[in-house]
Enzyme design. Structure first.
Site, PDB file in Angstrom:
ATOM      1  N   ARG B 275      -2.264  -3.526   1.867  1.00  0.00           N
ATOM      2  CA  ARG B 275      -3.482  -2.829   1.445  1.00  0.00           C
ATOM      3  C   ARG B 275      -3.657  -3.106  -0.043  1.00  0.00           C
ATOM      4  O   ARG B 275      -2.987  -2.497  -0.867  1.00  0.00           O
ATOM      5  CB  ARG B 275      -3.289  -1.330   1.706  1.00  0.00           C
ATOM      6  CG  ARG B 275      -4.518  -0.480   1.527  1.00  0.00           C
ATOM      7  CD  ARG B 275      -4.138   0.996   1.475  1.00  0.00           C
ATOM      8  NE  ARG B 275      -3.627   1.350   0.165  1.00  0.00           N
ATOM      9  CZ  ARG B 275      -2.767   2.338  -0.072  1.00  0.00           C
ATOM     10  NH1 ARG B 275      -2.299   3.073   0.900  1.00  0.00           N
ATOM     11  NH2 ARG B 275      -2.345   2.600  -1.300  1.00  0.00           N
ATOM     12  N   HIS B 279      -5.525   3.809  -1.235  1.00  0.00           N
ATOM     13  CA  HIS B 279      -5.737   4.403   0.090  1.00  0.00           C
ATOM     14  C   HIS B 279      -7.208   4.759   0.263  1.00  0.00           C
ATOM     15  O   HIS B 279      -7.838   4.392   1.241  1.00  0.00           O
ATOM     16  CB  HIS B 279      -4.864   5.647   0.238  1.00  0.00           C
ATOM     17  CG  HIS B 279      -5.205   6.497   1.430  1.00  0.00           C
ATOM     18  ND1 HIS B 279      -5.035   6.054   2.719  1.00  0.00           N
ATOM     19  CD2 HIS B 279      -5.724   7.740   1.520  1.00  0.00           C
ATOM     20  CE1 HIS B 279      -5.431   7.008   3.560  1.00  0.00           C
ATOM     21  NE2 HIS B 279      -5.851   8.034   2.858  1.00  0.00           N
ATOM     22  N   TYR B 289       2.435   5.105  -7.895  1.00  0.00           N
ATOM     23  CA  TYR B 289       3.525   4.807  -6.970  1.00  0.00           C
ATOM     24  C   TYR B 289       3.726   3.329  -6.650  1.00  0.00           C
ATOM     25  O   TYR B 289       4.614   3.002  -5.885  1.00  0.00           O
ATOM     26  CB  TYR B 289       3.338   5.586  -5.657  1.00  0.00           C
ATOM     27  CG  TYR B 289       2.035   5.325  -4.936  1.00  0.00           C
ATOM     28  CD1 TYR B 289       1.910   4.248  -4.059  1.00  0.00           C
ATOM     29  CD2 TYR B 289       0.930   6.153  -5.122  1.00  0.00           C
ATOM     30  CE1 TYR B 289       0.722   4.003  -3.396  1.00  0.00           C
ATOM     31  CE2 TYR B 289      -0.261   5.917  -4.467  1.00  0.00           C
ATOM     32  CZ  TYR B 289      -0.368   4.846  -3.604  1.00  0.00           C
ATOM     33  OH  TYR B 289      -1.547   4.605  -2.953  1.00  0.00           O
TER      34      TYR B 289
END
Lengths: 322, 370
Positions: B275, B279, B289
């Site tokens: 990805r 998100h 992160y």
């Protein structure tokens, strides 16, 4: 023919399966065993394993699988062995079955039936006794039905199967083997969304449904006052007009259910009457419900469930006002 | 205490599958190109164009979200184009898709007009979902045989199995392709869907887009296995893995799985991908992160760049044709957005529609209060 509620439900399933090949049954032990309460007895033999489907032990699976079947155009009737176990399929039922028509802008629908035996009174502890109707009626998109007699059990289940909306069908297990009554063998439906006057009266309106109906009728019989008993039959969307009409006549309202009192359906009925017919009331509304404990303890099953005596006391209480 | 030596006869052993790859990052074909399904150059070019259009649409959606025109949180698609293209291409038009979120290329291939997608992003009339869902919850795309997904993930695997059961019951020769992410493999829906499909031998292909993250949580925190495809073994079905950013690998794996599903043998297909974006627009991986160097490393495998390298190396498309493809996609996406912006707002009255098959009296009363 004379039939108890278990037999009447079995008749409804059999007739609907004969009428419509899209109707299929799925659940745990519904096949050769005929269900733990024998509601599907004989259907596996008659309609075969493709239409009477024993599933793996997973309520989310049963309800989600039924959702897929309904999306594809079948009319699944899913059995959750006890209402207490529907929580394991709550995501599928509440997040998906109930919302799929809405979230799809009307491009999908899930007209399925989820049958589940509910209620205390058979000494079966915390996980075979729950009455979760308040959680279910709080879910727009679901139709929630609770039959109370062999006659309306058959007619309501047939209407549920023919409905274009998802129906949760709460079967009062304490009444499965209650005394038989005449149940026509020919085709009939009892329409969803309509309450009925189970007994006419002038002084007090007793609103109830499902398992509590026989006790309410007994209390009405024994009371000195003239008591009208309204059997809701469909809990959501509720036929509040019938309730309002009755309360407008009697001026006194008692609501009876065996689910815990706080946030129960009795609160909703009381609120509707307060909103729409407060002026008609001559007495405060009284709720007769299960106490707010997790569920009926085996040792105190008979204490937990509203008794005829408690209902009579409630009638006396509202009759003290005039 | 006596220790018993349990030798291999008493233990299960699962062999991890290799991840099928056909096109190297530099565009070179590996010998796996000879395996299984061999699409024509024309098919590949057609799919490439859909992938480019989806990426352009994705980037514009992010821009228009920042401008406040895309009404709700948006979940980017970048990195998933080949996985969508390959898995949808091998379906017949009458087959069904049980989607998850990041599926723009799938929508393109199914023929959903760009205007319809923009109408949904803008929550305007023309949105099949009537403006009820987040941008990437595909609720009501029935016309294109795309089933419905809502945010609580997992359920699509179960209903896909039930839908497939119904198809077989009605003697319809159609299959279902169901999708989930790597985080989704931890859900009840994932396990239940595979279990029911295995027990009833249903015509379903289950895809897992392993894009390495469920929001911020890496896949190693979802499961102790390193290849998600091995989970199939527990349900008595076959599991395979392919490079999800390699269109040829996806096509071969998906074609194999679909052929099996048509014979009533469900398959779990893990597509390894990445990805590239956050998100959603409410997420910021770089500061929280994810090391940006990691994303750069994965960029080597970019599904579109890899396809372009392959096309150029083998003389399938020229540099100029590639440039033109991007320019056309850009113009098409912008024109569609402009058109959809002019669509009417969704009327207030629609709020009470589609709760039931009819509008109950209490809902009519409640509407009057709004």
């Amino acid at each position: 023919m004379m039939a108890n509620m278990a037999k009447a439900l079995n008749m409804a399933l059999r007739e609907e399966m004969e009428r419509d090949p899209r109707v299929v049954i799925l659940g745990e032990d519904v096949g050769k065993k005929g269900g733990v309460f024998l509601i599907t007895e004989g259907l596996y033999e008659k309609f075969g394993p493709e239409r009477v489907i024993d599933t793996p032990l997973n309520e989310g699976g049963i309800i989600g699988f039924a959702l897929g079947m309904a999306l594809a155009g079948l009319k699944p009737v899913a059995e959750i062995q006890f209402a207490d176990f529907f929580w394991l399929g709550a995501d599928e039922l509440i997040n998906h079955v109930a919302k799929i028509r809405y979230r799809s802008g009307g491009n999908f629908k899930a007209p399925l039936v989820v049958r589940m035996p509910y209620g205390a009174g058979v000494k079966s502890g915390l996980y075979h006794s729950q009455s979760p109707e308040a959680y279910l009626v709080h879910t727009p998109g679901l139709v929630v039905v609770a039959p109370s007699t062999p006659y309306n059990a058959k007619g309501l289940l047939k209407a549920a199967i023919r409905s274009d909306d998802p129906v949760v069908f709460l079967e009062p297990k304490a009444l499965y083997r209650a005394p038989r009554e005449e149940v026509p063998e020919e085709d009939y439906v009892v329409p969803l969304g309509k309450a009925r006057i189970a007994r006419g009266g002038d002084d007090v309106t007793l609103v109830t449904y499902g398992a509590m109906l026989p006790r309410c009728l007994e209390a009405a019989e024994k009371a000195k006052a003239s008591v009208e008993v309204v059997d809701l039959q469909t809990l959501n969307p509720m036929d509040y007009e019938t309730v309002i009409k009755s309360v407008s006549k009697t001026g006194r309202l008692v609501v009876v259910h065996d689910a815990p009192k706080t946030g129960g359906l009795g609160a909703e009925v009381a609120a509707i009457v307060a909103e729409k017919a407060l002026h008609a009331l001559t007495a405060p509304v009284v709720r007769v419900a299960g106490p707010d404990v997790p569920q009926a303890p085996v040792a105190h099953d008979d204490v937990y469930v509203p008794t005829v005596e408690r209902i009579l006391r409630a009638i006396d209480k509202v009759m003290a006002y005039s | 205490m006596l220790e018993i030596d349990l030798n291999q006869n008493y233990k299960i052993s699962v062999k991890e599958p290799q991840v099928l790859r056909v096109i190297e990052p530099d565009g070179t074909l590996r010998e796996e190109a000879e395996l299984g399904y061999k699409p024509s150059e024309g098919e590949l070019v057609k799919l490439y164009r859909y992938m480019v259009t989806a990426r352009v649409l994705d980037r514009h959606a992010l821009l228009l979200h920042r401008m406040g025109k895309v009404r709700s949180t948006y979940g980017p698609h970048e990195g998933h184009e080949a996985a969508d293209a390959g898995t949808v291409h091998v379906l017949k038009p009458e087959d069904w898709i049980a989607p998850y979120y990041r599926m723009l290329t799938a929508l393109m291939i199914r023929g959903v007009p760009l205007q319809t997608i923009w109408a949904k992003f803008f929550a305007k009339q023309g949105d099949p979902d009537k403006g009820r869902n987040l941008t990437v919850e595909w609720g009501g795309f029935a016309k294109w045989r795309i089933l419905s997904v809502g945010a609580p993930i997992g359920h699509q695997y179960i209903y896909a199995a039930g839908f497939a059961y119904a198809l077989r019951y009605m003697k319809r020769d159609e299959i279902v392709a169901a999708y989930i992410g790597d985080g989704g493999t931890s859900t009840n829906g994932f396990h239940t869907g595979l279990n029911f499909a295995g027990v009833f031998k249903l015509p379903v292909v289950f895809y897992v887009y392993n894009n390495q993250y469920a929001i911020s949580v890496p896949v190693r925190r979802q499961t102790a296995v390193t290849r998600l495809a091995v989970k199939a073994a527990a349900y008595g079905i076959e599991g395979i893995a392919a490079d999800g950013m390699d269109l040829l690998a996806v096509l071969k794996a998906a074609h194999y799985a679909v052929s099996k599903a048509r014979r009533g043998e469900p398959v779990l297909v893990e597509l390894v991908t990445y990805r590239f974006g956050p998100h959603t627009t409410a997420d910021d991986p770089a500061t929280r992160y994810r090391d940006p160097a990691e994303a750069e490393e994965w960029r080597r495998y970019d599904p579109i760049a890899r396809l372009e390298a392959y096309f150029k190396k083998y003389g399938i498309l020229t540099e100029r044709e590639i440039k033109l493809t991007w320019e056309e996609a850009e113009a098409e996406v912008k024109a569609a957005a402009k058109e959809a912006e002019s669509y009417p707002e969704i009327p207030k009255e629609w709020i009470v529609e589609d709760v039931y098959s009819y509008i109950p009296p209490h809902l009519r009363e409640e509407l009057e209060e709004l």
